[in-house]
Design a protein around this motif. Structure first.
Motif, PDB file in Angstrom:
ATOM      1  N   GLN A 180       5.445   3.658 -40.101  1.00 28.61           N
ATOM      2  CA  GLN A 180       4.878   5.094 -40.084  1.00 28.61           C
ATOM      3  C   GLN A 180       4.129   5.286 -38.873  1.00 28.61           C
ATOM      4  OE1 GLN A 180       3.761   5.150 -44.054  1.00 28.61           O
ATOM      5  NE2 GLN A 180       5.039   6.484 -44.560  1.00 28.61           N
ATOM      6  N   ARG A 181       3.070   4.452 -38.836  1.00 23.31           N
ATOM      7  CA  ARG A 181       2.009   4.689 -37.774  1.00 23.31           C
ATOM      8  C   ARG A 181       2.858   4.767 -36.324  1.00 23.31           C
ATOM      9  NH1 ARG A 181      -3.533   4.821 -37.580  1.00 23.31           N
ATOM     10  NH2 ARG A 181      -3.787   3.968 -39.657  1.00 23.31           N
TER      11      ARG A 181
ATOM     12  N   TYR B  79       4.299   8.081 -35.711  1.00 23.81           N
ATOM     13  CA  TYR B  79       3.438   9.099 -35.435  1.00 23.81           C
ATOM     14  C   TYR B  79       2.865   8.960 -33.876  1.00 23.81           C
ATOM     15  CZ  TYR B  79       3.891   9.784 -40.157  1.00 23.81           C
ATOM     16  OH  TYR B  79       4.500  10.206 -41.524  1.00 23.81           O
TER      17      TYR B  79
ATOM     18  N   PRO C  54      -1.822  13.659 -43.836  1.00 27.39           N
ATOM     19  CA  PRO C  54      -0.679  14.808 -43.992  1.00 27.39           C
ATOM     20  C   PRO C  54      -1.176  16.148 -43.659  1.00 27.39           C
ATOM     21  CG  PRO C  54      -0.635  13.349 -45.745  1.00 27.39           C
ATOM     22  CD  PRO C  54      -1.886  13.194 -45.084  1.00 27.39           C
ATOM     23  N   ARG C  55      -0.597  17.138 -43.170  1.00 24.34           N
ATOM     24  CA  ARG C  55      -0.926  18.566 -43.025  1.00 24.34           C
ATOM     25  C   ARG C  55      -1.477  19.131 -44.446  1.00 24.34           C
ATOM     26  NH1 ARG C  55       0.687  23.053 -39.192  1.00 24.34           N
ATOM     27  NH2 ARG C  55       0.598  25.121 -40.421  1.00 24.34           N
ATOM     28  N   GLU C  56      -0.751  18.655 -45.351  1.00 22.04           N
ATOM     29  CA  GLU C  56      -1.069  19.366 -46.740  1.00 22.04           C
ATOM     30  C   GLU C  56      -2.497  18.873 -47.225  1.00 22.04           C
ATOM     31  OE1 GLU C  56       1.717  16.968 -46.394  1.00 22.04           O
ATOM     32  OE2 GLU C  56       2.807  18.786 -45.515  1.00 22.04           O
ATOM     33  N   GLN C  57      -2.918  17.960 -46.629  1.00 21.62           N
ATOM     34  CA  GLN C  57      -4.574  17.537 -46.967  1.00 21.62           C
ATOM     35  C   GLN C  57      -5.821  18.131 -46.282  1.00 21.62           C
ATOM     36  OE1 GLN C  57      -5.305  13.353 -47.293  1.00 21.62           O
ATOM     37  NE2 GLN C  57      -3.378  12.909 -48.400  1.00 21.62           N
TER      38      GLN C  57
ATOM     39  N   MET D 251      -0.920   3.701 -44.900  1.00 22.56           N
ATOM     40  CA  MET D 251       0.152   3.958 -43.989  1.00 22.56           C
ATOM     41  C   MET D 251       0.653   2.667 -43.395  1.00 22.56           C
ATOM     42  SD  MET D 251       0.317   6.081 -40.404  1.00 22.56           S
ATOM     43  CE  MET D 251      -0.512   7.701 -41.379  1.00 22.56           C
TER      44      MET D 251
ATOM     45  N   ARG E 125      -0.984  13.231 -38.806  1.00 19.11           N
ATOM     46  CA  ARG E 125      -0.578  11.928 -39.817  1.00 19.11           C
ATOM     47  C   ARG E 125      -0.715  10.725 -38.875  1.00 19.11           C
ATOM     48  NH1 ARG E 125       4.691  14.203 -38.893  1.00 19.11           N
ATOM     49  NH2 ARG E 125       5.133  16.164 -40.440  1.00 19.11           N
TER      50      ARG E 125
ATOM     51  N   ASN F 197       0.540  18.148 -36.477  1.00 20.14           N
ATOM     52  CA  ASN F 197       1.057  17.607 -37.564  1.00 20.14           C
ATOM     53  C   ASN F 197       1.251  15.947 -37.242  1.00 20.14           C
ATOM     54  OD1 ASN F 197       1.200  20.033 -38.935  1.00 20.14           O
ATOM     55  ND2 ASN F 197       3.358  20.145 -38.883  1.00 20.14           N
ATOM     56  N   SER F 198       1.593  15.674 -36.183  1.00 20.92           N
ATOM     57  CA  SER F 198       1.900  14.105 -35.728  1.00 20.92           C
ATOM     58  C   SER F 198       0.418  13.548 -35.537  1.00 20.92           C
ATOM     59  CB  SER F 198       2.789  14.036 -34.498  1.00 20.92           C
ATOM     60  OG  SER F 198       4.288  14.525 -35.206  1.00 20.92           O
TER      61      SER F 198
ATOM     62  N   GLY G  28      -3.404   9.328 -40.755  1.00 20.79           N
ATOM     63  CA  GLY G  28      -3.367   9.171 -42.096  1.00 20.79           C
ATOM     64  C   GLY G  28      -3.593  10.516 -42.999  1.00 20.79           C
TER      65      GLY G  28
END
Ligand code: SF4
Length: 244
Positions: free
Chosen positions: A5-6, A9, A132-135, A1, A127, A123-124, A130
């Motif tokens: 981006q960091r 978040y 993501p919600r999907e992980q 990241m 993230r 979610n934030s 590092g």
């Protein structure tokens, strides 16, 4: 990241005030360094045996069968008032299992845990380290909404916990993050305050999965002054996971 981006978040977490405008990257590095130093990871003995007496009920069941059993469950009175069960969502190979208390009104409507503003903040938070919600995989102690968002009753937790225990057995996470006092106290079978459960490595169940405790994002929305503590908890959990 990357740093931008960091920063984005961290801003969502309300931590941007700590970033120097002239040297954002340096400031972010110092935030990281403050918790990634050589602090020893503290470990505590389990407070009580954190395994449901009904664990064997779901043992050996695969994901589709477990989902079907939850969807049809009438083991406690919450089945009469729910719109639908909230099984959990996420990557079935996830290293991180996030566990909350129970579905709220929006989760009951959508059938997914941690949606709405609290879900966005979660979610934030993820993230920002590092993830993501999907992980990750996200679930609750209870699969049905208690009316009026009241706390889970002891018998409801006892009836529902075997489902979570089988989810853990299938997932084999490297780390569990209990968000909020109710989730932490139910998982650890204790009435110790959240403040005293934070920043320690607990162990859950037969598999002794490391478990770290932090604040619920809904609480953080009401009490933004504690977001920095939650950020410390997440970095602590990341350290624990890296050392499993
Ligand atoms: S809360 Fe759990 S035990 Fe109770 S009806 Fe829902 S799925 Fe079944």
């Amino acid at each position: 990241m990357n740093s931008a981006q960091r920063h984005e978040y961290l801003t969502a977490l309300g931590l941007d005030a700590w970033v120097r405008r002239d040297q954002p990257a340096a400031a972010l590095s110092s935030i990281r360094a403050s918790t990634e130093t050589s602090r020893e990871l503290s470990t505590v003995t389990p407070l009580l045996a954190p395994v449901s007496p009904n664990t064997a009920r779901e043992a050996g069941v695969d994901w589709p069968e477990l989902r079907a059993r939850v969807a049809a469950c009438t083991r406690c009175a919450l089945s009469a008032t729910r719109t639908q069960t909230v099984f959990g969502v996420g990557n079935q190979q996830a290293e991180w299992l996030i566990v909350g208390e129970a579905p709220g009104a929006e989760e009951d409507r959508q059938g997914e845990p941690f949606v709405g503003r609290a879900g966005q903040l979660l979610n934030s938070m993820l993230r920002a380290i590092g993830l993501p919600r999907e992980q990750v995989f996200i679930a609750n102690v209870l699969k049905c909404r208690p009316p009026g968002n009241r706390d889970p009753a002891a018998n409801e937790s006892a009836e529902c916990l075997p489902y979570l225990e089988q989810q853990i057995a299938l997932l084999k996470p490297k780390i569990m993050l209990a968000v909020g006092r109710i989730a932490a106290q139910n998982l650890l079978r204790t009435d110790v305050t959240l403040g005293r459960l934070r920043q320690q490595v607990h162990r859950f169940g037969h598999s002794q999965v490391p478990l770290v405790v932090t604040y619920h994002p809904a609480y953080l929305l009401r009490t933004p002054g504690d977001k920095r503590k939650a950020w410390e908890d997440l970095k602590f959990a990341r350290e624990v996971c890296a050392n499993v």
